[in-house]
Design a protein around this motif. Sequence first.
Motif, PDB file in Angstrom:
ATOM      1  N   SER A 261     -16.809  73.023  57.232  1.00  0.00           N
ATOM      2  CA  SER A 261     -15.825  73.850  57.939  1.00  0.00           C
ATOM      3  C   SER A 261     -14.415  73.284  57.879  1.00  0.00           C
ATOM      4  CB  SER A 261     -16.251  74.010  59.403  1.00  0.00           C
ATOM      5  OG  SER A 261     -16.358  72.742  60.026  1.00  0.00           O
ATOM      6  N   LYS A 267      -9.829  76.953  56.914  1.00  0.00           N
ATOM      7  CA  LYS A 267      -9.000  76.824  58.115  1.00  0.00           C
ATOM      8  C   LYS A 267      -7.813  77.784  58.047  1.00  0.00           C
ATOM      9  CE  LYS A 267      -8.525  72.258  58.017  1.00  0.00           C
ATOM     10  NZ  LYS A 267      -8.142  70.888  58.469  1.00  0.00           N
ATOM     11  N   ASP A 270      -8.986  81.247  58.856  1.00  0.00           N
ATOM     12  CA  ASP A 270      -9.204  81.409  60.301  1.00  0.00           C
ATOM     13  C   ASP A 270      -7.953  81.907  61.018  1.00  0.00           C
ATOM     14  OD1 ASP A 270     -11.824  80.549  60.099  1.00  0.00           O
ATOM     15  OD2 ASP A 270     -11.371  78.471  60.645  1.00  0.00           O
ATOM     16  N   HIS A 364     -15.976  85.485  55.046  1.00  0.00           N
ATOM     17  CA  HIS A 364     -14.979  85.357  56.115  1.00  0.00           C
ATOM     18  C   HIS A 364     -14.400  86.711  56.504  1.00  0.00           C
ATOM     19  CE1 HIS A 364     -11.702  83.739  58.493  1.00  0.00           C
ATOM     20  NE2 HIS A 364     -12.250  82.533  58.369  1.00  0.00           N
TER      21      HIS A 364
END
Length: 481
Positions: A261, A267, A270, A364
């Motif tokens: 992760s 990241k 995200d 994602h």
Amino acid sequence: MNYSATAMEAVAQPQPHVAMFAATGKGHLFPLIELARKLLRCQSFAVTVIIPDDGSSLEPQKDLLRTVPGTNLALLPPVSLDDIPPTAPIEIPIILSVTRSIPALRRVLADLQSSVHLTAFIADVFGVHAFPMVKELGIQIYLFQPSPAMMMSLVLHLPQLDQSCTCQFRDLPEPVKLPGCVPVNGSDLFDPIQDRQSEVYKSVLEMFGHFKEADGVLINSFPAMEEDTFKALEEACESGGFPPVYPIGPVIRSGSENCNSKEECLKWLDEQPDRSVLFVSFGSGGTLSSLQMKELAAGLEGSGQRFLLVARRPNDLVRTGAYFSGKGEMDPGVYFPASFMEKVKAGKGFVVTNWVPQVEVLRHAAVGGFLTHCGWNSALESVVHGGVPLIAWPLFAEQKMNAVLLSEGLRVAVRVREGEDGVVDGDQIAKLVRKVVEGAEGAELRRRARELKEAAGAAMGEDGSCNKAVADLARKVSGKK
């Protein structure tokens, strides 16, 4: 102590052992290893994966094999490919690495026969050159086709096409109608058959001729994706013109290797809104020219959309310090326009120059589209893990045929079109990106992609076509009824 007849038979029956043989390329070996994983779940097998040594690094393949309990690796002795000119098509060294390894392969199979209960030999398409030798050893033979069923329809139809056509396939005035498939322009057919006077063309014809020697053909696709094509192949089997077909797909990775992760690109994703990012990747072997890379950058910048770009070294640039950072990685700032790099610095884009965890990226929520080279592994991963609309940008091998299937057959993709100079201009790229990520057509493509994702999930379910085909195959190669 008393044993039932069934129990005594089980005690006496040795463990079935399957040999798998694949070319060294990741696109060939990785799905074969995933198939081994599926087979091992079905039956008490042992599997030996046999790989020819063409001089390339096999560390990623070895690492993946270590994650599959019950598999052994047999690496054949290296073969010399020094006589192959640097300009030779990529298929030539692959074919020769296999054909020159056949004596060593025979020794490995003979050793296995003398020490274990060897029941079957499963090979990818380049391994078919070993079929006559394997038949002499009396071993069941199965062909693993890592491409769609459409490609197998070409295998069936090519001898007829070869006899009836007097020109190059790219010059055919009408699309080719392969059994059970959407019509395909001659220029979109399998790249190695485009020059009918070449040695590669002759090699492919010979290779395709070996397919019918198999006891079964394993296709990495599923009926809901290519219904009419599988029906055509089934009819060919019933007429005696083709071996039984097993729709074992989708055979894909459930996750990327060595991913965690903390990957910077994950990241960054995200932090992005849902369905707002275009993922751009041309696979592990796909590269563009420096001019095309600049047009791609201009298109991504001009689209106004967010993007995650996997950028590899342009194929026309020599490896010099000017194009690489101090860590030995490609420095995109050297040849990408400054305005493009400013957009990256501003957080509207993200550039990866080495490796990306593709499965995790496709899963994602921020990813709203995928610009892909249409390699079949990537296409299936997109279908299963992404369910997002595609921009099809095929580069080589059967990728143009895959692009036709995705765009015209399944209608989950739009396709780029090269100009007369072979370059896709930035304006076209920008329009397609906007269309896929935010346009009404993109919404319709997304709806179909989600439906296809659901169909793939059903195929992979407990009672789905994939598991049924793999279970049937497992029974056959284990000698059970």
